[in-house]
Design a protein around this motif. Sequence first.
Motif, mmCIF file in Angstrom:
data_model
loop_
_atom_site.group_PDB
_atom_site.id
_atom_site.type_symbol
_atom_site.label_atom_id
_atom_site.label_comp_id
_atom_site.label_asym_id
_atom_site.label_seq_id
_atom_site.Cartn_x
_atom_site.Cartn_y
_atom_site.Cartn_z
ATOM 1 N N ASP A 127 7.992 65.731 32.054
ATOM 2 C CA ASP A 127 8.397 66.881 32.864
ATOM 3 C C ASP A 127 9.394 67.747 32.092
ATOM 4 O O ASP A 127 10.256 67.238 31.378
ATOM 5 N N GLY A 128 9.275 69.056 32.256
ATOM 6 C CA GLY A 128 10.270 69.977 31.712
ATOM 7 C C GLY A 128 10.243 70.086 30.206
ATOM 8 O O GLY A 128 9.220 69.855 29.558
ATOM 9 N N GLN A 129 11.380 70.452 29.634
ATOM 10 C CA GLN A 129 11.485 70.677 28.199
ATOM 11 C C GLN A 129 12.878 70.276 27.734
ATOM 12 O O GLN A 129 13.774 70.033 28.544
ATOM 13 N N ILE A 130 13.033 70.215 26.414
ATOM 14 C CA ILE A 130 14.325 69.876 25.825
ATOM 15 C C ILE A 130 14.443 70.650 24.520
ATOM 16 O O ILE A 130 13.457 70.792 23.785
ATOM 17 N N SER A 131 15.615 71.183 24.229
ATOM 18 C CA SER A 131 15.778 71.995 23.026
ATOM 19 C C SER A 131 16.329 71.156 21.876
ATOM 20 O O SER A 131 16.888 70.072 22.085
ATOM 21 N N MET A 132 16.186 71.677 20.665
ATOM 22 C CA MET A 132 16.734 70.987 19.504
ATOM 23 C C MET A 132 18.247 70.817 19.641
ATOM 24 O O MET A 132 18.805 69.787 19.260
ATOM 25 N N VAL A 184 5.119 74.207 30.779
ATOM 26 C CA VAL A 184 3.860 73.468 30.613
ATOM 27 C C VAL A 184 3.620 72.556 31.813
ATOM 28 O O VAL A 184 4.513 71.817 32.242
ATOM 29 N N SER A 185 2.403 72.600 32.344
ATOM 30 C CA SER A 185 2.057 71.786 33.511
ATOM 31 C C SER A 185 1.474 70.432 33.091
ATOM 32 O O SER A 185 0.575 70.371 32.260
ATOM 33 N N ASN A 186 1.981 69.354 33.708
ATOM 34 C CA ASN A 186 1.366 68.032 33.536
ATOM 35 C C ASN A 186 0.763 67.542 34.862
ATOM 36 O O ASN A 186 0.504 66.340 35.036
ATOM 37 N N GLN A 187 0.559 68.476 35.777
ATOM 38 C CA GLN A 187 0.126 68.110 37.132
ATOM 39 C C GLN A 187 -1.296 67.547 37.177
ATOM 40 O O GLN A 187 -1.611 66.706 38.026
ATOM 41 N N LYS A 188 -2.153 67.994 36.277
ATOM 42 C CA LYS A 188 -3.547 67.542 36.332
ATOM 43 C C LYS A 188 -3.646 66.035 36.100
ATOM 44 O O LYS A 188 -4.359 65.327 36.823
ATOM 45 N N ALA A 189 -2.915 65.535 35.101
ATOM 46 C CA ALA A 189 -2.929 64.090 34.834
ATOM 47 C C ALA A 189 -2.353 63.314 36.020
ATOM 48 O O ALA A 189 -2.830 62.225 36.362
ATOM 49 N N LYS A 190 -1.320 63.876 36.643
ATOM 50 C CA LYS A 190 -0.716 63.204 37.791
ATOM 51 C C LYS A 190 -1.670 63.168 38.984
ATOM 52 O O LYS A 190 -1.848 62.130 39.639
ATOM 53 N N GLN A 191 -2.284 64.316 39.263
ATOM 54 C CA GLN A 191 -3.092 64.440 40.474
ATOM 55 C C GLN A 191 -4.460 63.763 40.351
ATOM 56 O O GLN A 191 -4.917 63.090 41.278
ATOM 57 N N ILE A 192 -5.116 63.922 39.202
ATOM 58 C CA ILE A 192 -6.486 63.418 39.065
ATOM 59 C C ILE A 192 -6.516 61.993 38.523
ATOM 60 O O ILE A 192 -7.343 61.178 38.945
ATOM 61 N N LEU A 193 -5.610 61.680 37.591
ATOM 62 C CA LEU A 193 -5.609 60.345 36.978
ATOM 63 C C LEU A 193 -4.620 59.388 37.644
ATOM 64 O O LEU A 193 -4.617 58.195 37.337
ATOM 65 N N GLY A 194 -3.771 59.901 38.538
ATOM 66 C CA GLY A 194 -2.765 59.048 39.162
ATOM 67 C C GLY A 194 -1.690 58.601 38.188
ATOM 68 O O GLY A 194 -1.053 57.566 38.360
ATOM 69 N N TRP A 195 -1.448 59.423 37.171
ATOM 70 C CA TRP A 195 -0.504 59.083 36.094
ATOM 71 C C TRP A 195 0.922 59.384 36.517
ATOM 72 O O TRP A 195 1.210 60.410 37.130
ATOM 73 N N LYS A 196 1.836 58.461 36.200
ATOM 74 C CA LYS A 196 3.267 58.680 36.424
ATOM 75 C C LYS A 196 3.982 58.360 35.117
ATOM 76 O O LYS A 196 3.952 57.214 34.663
ATOM 77 N N PRO A 197 4.632 59.352 34.495
ATOM 78 C CA PRO A 197 5.265 59.089 33.207
ATOM 79 C C PRO A 197 6.382 58.057 33.311
ATOM 80 O O PRO A 197 7.174 58.065 34.248
ATOM 81 N N LEU A 198 6.421 57.164 32.328
ATOM 82 C CA LEU A 198 7.491 56.165 32.231
ATOM 83 C C LEU A 198 8.815 56.823 31.877
ATOM 84 O O LEU A 198 9.868 56.402 32.346
ATOM 85 N N SER A 199 8.744 57.825 30.996
ATOM 86 C CA SER A 199 9.961 58.384 30.386
ATOM 87 C C SER A 199 10.118 59.863 30.668
ATOM 88 O O SER A 199 9.132 60.604 30.688
ATOM 89 N N ASN A 200 11.368 60.291 30.816
ATOM 90 C CA ASN A 200 11.647 61.715 30.784
ATOM 91 C C ASN A 200 11.900 62.129 29.338
ATOM 92 O O ASN A 200 11.856 61.293 28.425
ATOM 93 N N SER A 201 12.184 63.390 29.107
ATOM 94 C CA SER A 201 12.344 63.887 27.735
ATOM 95 C C SER A 201 13.464 63.172 26.990
ATOM 96 O O SER A 201 13.304 62.781 25.828
ATOM 97 N N GLU A 202 14.586 62.986 27.665
ATOM 98 C CA GLU A 202 15.739 62.348 27.007
ATOM 99 C C GLU A 202 15.416 60.917 26.600
ATOM 100 O O GLU A 202 15.749 60.471 25.501
#
Length: 337
Positions: free
Chosen positions: A249-254, A305-323
């Motif tokens: 989810d989201g973004q992170i800068s250098m 950037v959207s990651n909703q398709k993987a969540k909604q169709i594949l039932g995916w839940k990311p283990l990690s956030n950006s940090e």
Amino acid sequence: MKKVLVTGGTGFLGLQIILQLLNKGYDVRTTIRKDNGQDRILKVLQANNVKNISKLSFIKADLSSDDNWIEAMQDRDGVFSVASPVFFDKPKNEMDAIRPALNGTMRILKAANESGIKRVVMTSNFGAVGFSKKAGLTTEDDWTDENQVGLSIYEKSKLLAEKAAWNYVNKEDVNLELVTVNPVAIFGPSLDAHVSGSFDLLKNLLSGKMNRIPNLPLNVVDVRDVADIQIRAMETPQVAGQRFIASADGQISMREIATLIQQKRPQAAGKVSSKSLPDWIMNVGSLFNETAKEGKLMKNMNRNVSNQKAKQILGWKPLSNSEEAVLGAVDSLIKYE
């Protein structure tokens, strides 16, 4: 789909896919380019207490040759196309870098079609999706313009390889399902000292080679989450012909990454710069320098950037956030020196 082939099993992502597949009870065959690849993979899996290692087999195959690809796919239901040609020196002619990626992709798809494979899940790249969109929400419907100024040869090779893959499977005489996964910069913990190209950003930070930090936003993802999406894409019947962006989810800068390392991993932050690179320097540099041109594109491209398709169709839940993905990568760099 319980018998699968994973190409490039010694790679950063390939190893993680094999680990998760074995733990789920799959019969896995993987390709290796060199004889020592088998010992390396087994050693890593044993060190990580992976289940069902007896269900893993090996075959020697290289993307640059037709040898053994039909044999590799014998009795398999699905193929994870993970391996990708790597080049370390920038070629004078960009097609010298792009051609191996195209040829390797077509070699795998043609062998899969000939072998009666049902589905190929192909590791593409976010470079094929979101490097030309300037505003709004970037989704799987978007494509990068292959003539985009500042597009690196690597990103262009992945873009053209994915286009070639879709063109091939859409032919009338081809009976093959294709799903592509398009990861952003892959971080997270590595299973051994082999890491992804994305880690170069962190290496440059930690070594002090990046003496000024650009105001560069990034989308990142944990390697374990990319592997999870790939396996779900193989297991979900209704997603044939689909693309899936793999991103936390989201973004992170250098700059945020540099501060994160300084605060959370101070023992590794001794050479991390606190100086910023003004935008105007990158803008001027992009007029003369290819690396600065690529940096300017990375800075100005749309990071919504959207990651909703993987969540909604594949039932995916990311283990990690950006940090967490960044810190997992930093910990691996420390661990494996």
